[in-house]
Write a protein that holds these residues in place. Structure first.
Motif, PDB file in Angstrom:
ATOM      1  N   ALA A 295       0.815  -1.217   0.000  1.00  0.00           N
ATOM      2  CA  ALA A 295       0.000   0.000   0.000  1.00  0.00           C
ATOM      3  C   ALA A 295       0.847   1.265   0.000  1.00  0.00           C
ATOM      4  O   ALA A 295       0.357   2.342  -0.352  1.00  0.00           O
ATOM      5  CB  ALA A 295      -0.925   0.011   1.218  1.00  0.00           C
ATOM      6  N   ARG A 296       2.096   1.165   0.414  1.00  0.00           N
ATOM      7  CA  ARG A 296       2.981   2.330   0.426  1.00  0.00           C
ATOM      8  C   ARG A 296       3.609   2.455  -0.959  1.00  0.00           C
ATOM      9  O   ARG A 296       4.392   1.596  -1.371  1.00  0.00           O
ATOM     10  CB  ARG A 296       4.064   2.168   1.490  1.00  0.00           C
ATOM     11  CG  ARG A 296       3.535   2.026   2.915  1.00  0.00           C
ATOM     12  CD  ARG A 296       4.695   1.842   3.877  1.00  0.00           C
ATOM     13  NE  ARG A 296       4.280   1.516   5.219  1.00  0.00           N
ATOM     14  CZ  ARG A 296       4.105   2.398   6.212  1.00  0.00           C
ATOM     15  NH1 ARG A 296       4.292   3.694   5.981  1.00  0.00           N
ATOM     16  NH2 ARG A 296       3.753   2.001   7.425  1.00  0.00           N
TER      17      ARG A 296
ATOM     18  N   GLN B 206      -6.507   5.972   5.422  1.00  0.00           N
ATOM     19  CA  GLN B 206      -6.488   5.365   6.744  1.00  0.00           C
ATOM     20  C   GLN B 206      -6.207   3.865   6.657  1.00  0.00           C
ATOM     21  O   GLN B 206      -6.485   3.220   5.648  1.00  0.00           O
ATOM     22  CB  GLN B 206      -7.840   5.588   7.440  1.00  0.00           C
ATOM     23  CG  GLN B 206      -8.223   7.063   7.540  1.00  0.00           C
ATOM     24  CD  GLN B 206      -9.520   7.277   8.283  1.00  0.00           C
ATOM     25  OE1 GLN B 206      -9.583   7.141   9.498  1.00  0.00           O
ATOM     26  NE2 GLN B 206     -10.564   7.615   7.543  1.00  0.00           N
ATOM     27  N   ARG B 207      -5.649   3.336   7.726  1.00  0.00           N
ATOM     28  CA  ARG B 207      -5.449   1.897   7.813  1.00  0.00           C
ATOM     29  C   ARG B 207      -6.798   1.186   7.818  1.00  0.00           C
ATOM     30  O   ARG B 207      -7.753   1.646   8.443  1.00  0.00           O
ATOM     31  CB  ARG B 207      -4.673   1.542   9.081  1.00  0.00           C
ATOM     32  CG  ARG B 207      -3.248   2.080   9.101  1.00  0.00           C
ATOM     33  CD  ARG B 207      -2.587   1.816  10.447  1.00  0.00           C
ATOM     34  NE  ARG B 207      -1.238   2.362  10.491  1.00  0.00           N
ATOM     35  CZ  ARG B 207      -0.490   2.411  11.579  1.00  0.00           C
ATOM     36  NH1 ARG B 207      -0.972   1.952  12.732  1.00  0.00           N
ATOM     37  NH2 ARG B 207       0.729   2.911  11.544  1.00  0.00           N
TER      38      ARG B 207
ATOM     39  N   GLY C 227       0.450  -8.183   3.262  1.00  0.00           N
ATOM     40  CA  GLY C 227      -0.805  -7.576   3.708  1.00  0.00           C
ATOM     41  C   GLY C 227      -2.060  -8.279   3.248  1.00  0.00           C
ATOM     42  O   GLY C 227      -3.146  -7.711   3.349  1.00  0.00           O
ATOM     43  N   THR C 228      -1.962  -9.524   2.739  1.00  0.00           N
ATOM     44  CA  THR C 228      -3.152 -10.232   2.279  1.00  0.00           C
ATOM     45  C   THR C 228      -4.203 -10.326   3.374  1.00  0.00           C
ATOM     46  O   THR C 228      -5.385 -10.073   3.147  1.00  0.00           O
ATOM     47  CB  THR C 228      -2.780 -11.653   1.796  1.00  0.00           C
ATOM     48  OG1 THR C 228      -1.848 -11.548   0.713  1.00  0.00           O
ATOM     49  CG2 THR C 228      -4.008 -12.408   1.323  1.00  0.00           C
ATOM     50  N   MET C 229      -3.782 -10.677   4.591  1.00  0.00           N
ATOM     51  CA  MET C 229      -4.727 -10.774   5.696  1.00  0.00           C
ATOM     52  C   MET C 229      -5.252  -9.393   6.101  1.00  0.00           C
ATOM     53  O   MET C 229      -6.451  -9.177   6.219  1.00  0.00           O
ATOM     54  CB  MET C 229      -4.054 -11.471   6.877  1.00  0.00           C
ATOM     55  CG  MET C 229      -4.841 -11.419   8.181  1.00  0.00           C
ATOM     56  SD  MET C 229      -4.264 -10.050   9.216  1.00  0.00           S
ATOM     57  CE  MET C 229      -5.668  -9.890  10.317  1.00  0.00           C
TER      58      MET C 229
ATOM     59  N   GLU D 156      -2.338  -4.376  -1.121  1.00  0.00           N
ATOM     60  CA  GLU D 156      -2.483  -2.937  -1.379  1.00  0.00           C
ATOM     61  C   GLU D 156      -3.641  -2.326  -0.595  1.00  0.00           C
ATOM     62  O   GLU D 156      -3.672  -1.113  -0.385  1.00  0.00           O
ATOM     63  CB  GLU D 156      -2.699  -2.694  -2.880  1.00  0.00           C
ATOM     64  CG  GLU D 156      -1.469  -2.946  -3.730  1.00  0.00           C
ATOM     65  CD  GLU D 156      -1.582  -2.336  -5.117  1.00  0.00           C
ATOM     66  OE1 GLU D 156      -2.549  -1.596  -5.363  1.00  0.00           O
ATOM     67  OE2 GLU D 156      -0.704  -2.599  -5.944  1.00  0.00           O
ATOM     68  N   ASP D 157      -4.574  -3.156  -0.167  1.00  0.00           N
ATOM     69  CA  ASP D 157      -5.757  -2.643   0.511  1.00  0.00           C
ATOM     70  C   ASP D 157      -5.629  -2.651   2.027  1.00  0.00           C
ATOM     71  O   ASP D 157      -6.635  -2.542   2.737  1.00  0.00           O
ATOM     72  CB  ASP D 157      -6.989  -3.450   0.081  1.00  0.00           C
ATOM     73  CG  ASP D 157      -7.189  -3.398  -1.425  1.00  0.00           C
ATOM     74  OD1 ASP D 157      -6.862  -2.357  -2.022  1.00  0.00           O
ATOM     75  OD2 ASP D 157      -7.636  -4.404  -2.000  1.00  0.00           O
ATOM     76  N   SER D 158      -4.388  -2.756   2.521  1.00  0.00           N
ATOM     77  CA  SER D 158      -4.175  -2.603   3.956  1.00  0.00           C
ATOM     78  C   SER D 158      -4.381  -1.150   4.383  1.00  0.00           C
ATOM     79  O   SER D 158      -4.497  -0.863   5.576  1.00  0.00           O
ATOM     80  CB  SER D 158      -2.775  -3.083   4.356  1.00  0.00           C
ATOM     81  OG  SER D 158      -1.782  -2.387   3.634  1.00  0.00           O
TER      82      SER D 158
END
Length: 594
Positions: free
Chosen positions: A236-237, A263-264, A290-292, A299-301
């Protein structure tokens, strides 16, 4: 003398029964947020009707008790040094009623730093007029059994098995226990019980000083032979000035907190709370990948353009989050010779939503999280580069129509320039997660499970769609899944604290995927594809020694391995396997946090 004794006896027989019929009582236990009882808390009981007060100190078991209270309305206020005052209102006592009130107190923020020496040796904060500067510097050295050269944009080290890792080497290991970076946050009251809140934070590669940028690690490898890659990741970064969070909002002592911005995700919040390694890149699969946390996609974390709400009521807390659709969705066409003029623009449908419900009971806490994300993007490898001398360009295609988009069909340069672009697959994701932890000093026990189901997007993306950090996709796979893809992720671990300054952490993580290939012809003899069933496992152990409130040193090891479909490197390719299906990564380093 006899008359006096008779008078006292008359009072005992007559007056005491009257008190017993009309007096009420209040009792309870004072604890901190982890369930540890607090001795010596000053508990003040105030009558709302008369203004009369009574103050009692909690005993060694955290208990307080007050008898002989007149019926009516009351409020209770608990105070203790090192903790924020806690107030309970809306208490009504009837004649003869015995009421119980449990009080949980939050540790107050450390005092602002008054000197450089105090900053270096205590946990004081860099706070001015309600605005706090915070950050960390975390770096170490490690050895990997199957790794790659480092680059200045990578921010996650190389602890996890990598599809392109092939060579044992010593590496600089960035951000092992915590992301290097800095931020500012603030909370300023503008009305009684109401505050403005904000946070802006970013992550940095500690050895290069560059902003953390997962997309750039792929882009700088575009067109290179696979054996010439440096480390490439997805995340995500993506080089944003504030690549962690950037939001503002309002907070109420009674109605919760509402914020808007980058936001997280709720899954990321839960991961940081229930991961035994606290999301440490060097020792945690669910922290590194970050899959979980992203509910199916790393990317969606973190969610851009998202509204987030949190409310705590006693031991129960609730959270909800909604992301608005944004960005370009690119274009594609059914024509075999499509151009810029015949390409049909697509609309972005990348909205998302989720909720969290959790609570605490003594030393036990648990959370349940649901997340849904449309048009989730996974960038899984660098562009392959020129395919042949007769076609000296990287074809930019959409999997719905795999013909390259050219200015002159079959001859001209790409209309979507592949330079500085990424290639990815697109899915619609759903995820359900449950996690818990239990504290029994000096141990903390952790466990969690997440079930994720993914499908091809109901609204496809086109070539030229936007991705994290303002990058664009020059290649898109909208129909990567033959059938529904199912992921199961679980983890468990324990942390042991020795004499308050040394933590020993042992953790285990596993991800499994189903066989979503059609036809289902997955076997060692038939050959595996990324659509075949497979597993990823990681185990880790590390020691973290706190020398001061701000500085700690750590040493540990992580071992990870993959099998089946999860050991296939390039999902849209012909089944290219990992160079090596395992990685052993010991790491030693230090962290300074403020």
């Amino acid at each position: 003398m006899r008359k006096t004794s008779l008078f006292i006896l008359w009072l005992a027989v007559g007056v005491f029964p009257a008190w017993a019929q009309t007096g009420a009582s209040l009792s309870g236990v004072v604890t901190d947020q982890t369930g540890v009882v607090l001795r010596g808390a000053a508990v003040t009981i105030k009558s709302v009707d008369t203004g009369a007060t009574r103050t009692i100190a909690s005993d060694g078991a955290g208990r307080f008790q007050a008898y002989g209270l007149s019926p009516g309305r009351f409020e209770i206020r608990a105070a203790k040094q090192g903790f924020a005052d806690e107030t309970r209102t809306g208490i009504t006592l009837a004649v003869g009623q015995d009421a119980t009130v449990e009080i949980k107190m939050q540790r107050s923020a450390p005092d602002a730093c008054a000197s450089g020496h105090e900053f270096a040796t205590t946990d004081c904060t860099l706070t001015w007029h309600g605005i706090t500067l915070y950050g960390a510097y975390d770096v170490g050295v490690g050895w990997v059994s199957h790794g790659l050269p480092e680059n200045g944009y990578n921010y996650e080290g190389e602890s996890l098995v990598n599809r392109n890792g092939y060579q044992h080497r010593f590496v600089v290991a960035p951000n092992n226990l915590q992301q290097t970076g800095f931020g500012i946050r603030g909370k300023e009251e503008f009305l009684p019980g109401w505050s403005v809140v904000f946070n802006a934070s970013t992550g940095i590669n500690p050895q290069s000083g560059l902003l953390a940028n997962a997309s750039k690690t792929d882009i700088i490898n575009n067109g290179l032979p696979r054996a010439s890659y440096s480390i490439a990741i997805d995340g995500a970064r993506a080089g944003q000035p504030f690549n962690d969070e950037y939001y503002g909002g309002i907070s109420s002592a009674h109605f919760g907190t509402l914020t808007f911005g980058r936001q997280r995700s709720l899954g990321t919040d839960a991961m940081l709370l229930y991961d035994p390694a606290g999301g440490a890149y060097a020792f945690s699969y669910i922290g590194y990948n970050g899959t979980m946390a992203g509910g199916g996609d790393t990317e969606d974390s973190r969610w851009d353009g998202a509204v987030k709400y949190h409310l705590t009521l006693g031991p129960v807390h609730f959270g909800a989050m909604y992301k608005f659709a944004d960005g370009s969705a690119g274009c594609y066409s059914a024509s075999s010779s499509w151009t810029a003029t015949s390409c049909t623009p697509e609309a972005a449908h990348n909205n998302a939503w989720g909720f969290d419900l959790g609570g605490d009971s003594g030393k036990f806490s648990a959370d349940f999280v649901f997340q849904h994300y449309n048009q989730a993007i996974s960038v899984l490898n660098p562009l392959l580069g020129p395919q042949s001398p007769s076609a000296p360009y990287q074809s930019t295609t959409d999997s719905i129509n795999t013909n390259p988009i050219n200015g002159r069909p079959g001859l001209g340069p790409n209309l979507i320039d592949p330079n500085d672009t990424v290639y990815g697959i697109v899915t619609d994701n759903n995820a359900v997660m449950v996690a818990a932890k239990y504290k029994s000093d000096p141990f903390k026990f952790f466990a969690g499970y997440e079930y994720i189901w993914q499908n091809n997007p109901s609204n496809p993306l086109g070539v030229g769609a936007s991705d994290q950090g303002g990058y664009f996709m020059s290649g898109v796979e909208d129909n990567n899944l033959d059938s529904e893809k199912l992921l199961n992720i679980w983890w468990t671990g324990v942390k042991y604290t020795y004499r308050s300054k040394t933590d020993f952490t042992l953790a285990w993580y596993q991800q499994r995927q189903n066989d979503f290939r059609v036809p289902q012809t997955c076997s060692a003899s038939a050959g595996f594809r990324s659509s075949c069933a497979g597993t990823l496992n990681e185990g880790s152990f590390y020691v973290d020694r706190h020398f001061t409130k701000r500085f700690d040193g750590f040493a540990g090891i992580a071992y990870s391995y993959v099998s089946g479909g999860l050991a296939i490197a390039i999902p849209h390719g012909p089944g290219v396997p990992y160079y090596s299906n395992n990685n052993c990564a010991p790491t030693v380093g230090g962290r300074f946090a403020f």
